[in-house]
Design a protein around this motif. Sequence first.
Motif: not given
Lengths: 129, 129
Positions: A79, A92, A100, A103-105, A109-113, A116-119
């Motif tokens: 990310m 990162l 990270l 930890s979110i998954k 139960a959400f799988s972050v890609d 294309d995610t920018v913090l």
Amino acid sequence: MPQYQTKQRKELLDYLAFHSDEQISARRIARDLPHVSLSAVYRNLALLEREGKISRCTNADGRETSYRFVPGEACRGHMHLSCRRCGHLYHLNDEKSKLLIESIKASEAFSVDPADTVLYGVCARCRRA
Amino acid sequence: MPQYQTKQRKELLDYLAFHSDEQISARRIARDLPHVSLSAVYRNLALLEREGKISRCTNADGRETSYRFVPGEACRGHMHLSCRRCGHLYHLNDEKSKLLIESIKASEAFSVDPADTVLYGVCARCRRA
DNA sequence: CTAGTTGCAAAGAGTTTGCATGGCG
DNA sequence: CGCCATGCAAACTCTTTGCAACTAG
């Protein structure tokens, strides 16, 4: 996919490589490259995106109308952090990103890609200033 | 800041409250609310944003031209997860958000602002399908 | 020489704004 | 009644597209 190596294409690529840690709008690229027309910028940017060499994201404050592009080669695994003050783009590392995401998954139960995610936030340098 | 309570304003607010877990474009709001003109939508949305009641973000695939708004009241303390398939918006709880932010601050010295960062990916429901 | 590219201008799409009318308080 | 908000249309900005001219291979 690009078939010919035109000088506009080369200029654009060099420009993007040089500004690899910034988010840049098409308008600004065209302004900085007098020998490349706005439409050539858009067309090549779209092409590069299809090739996976860059990816889109929004401006720091989310209010900017223009799209911004960020080099994405070898950046699919992690990310990015974008500073709202200076606009600088930080990477990162893959390790940390993976942690990270895991930890979110695990909890949501959400799988972050990561691709294309920018913090958004403020970097150390700007916070000090 | 809003001085009068017009029926358009009320319709808009009700609509946003009802769709609090989605990211919605101005265009769609105007389409769904025949009694509110597009310009009234834009003006009220801008107003709500200034009041801090909603905040902007980008569409799921990042390719959408139109801006999207997401209710931000009581959402400042945590990040959000946006599903690229169904567009549903999930709230990461404050606890978890704080942990992630701390973890990034520790390793990167970058302080993420939860209020306007959205993580993109695929939710459990869509992954199963 | 042939097909891919460019530049320009026109067309689209989304957002903002000026102004007269209408409605809240 | 006075001021704010609405609606409509025009103005803007960003992005895409058609087309003739140009050029890389």
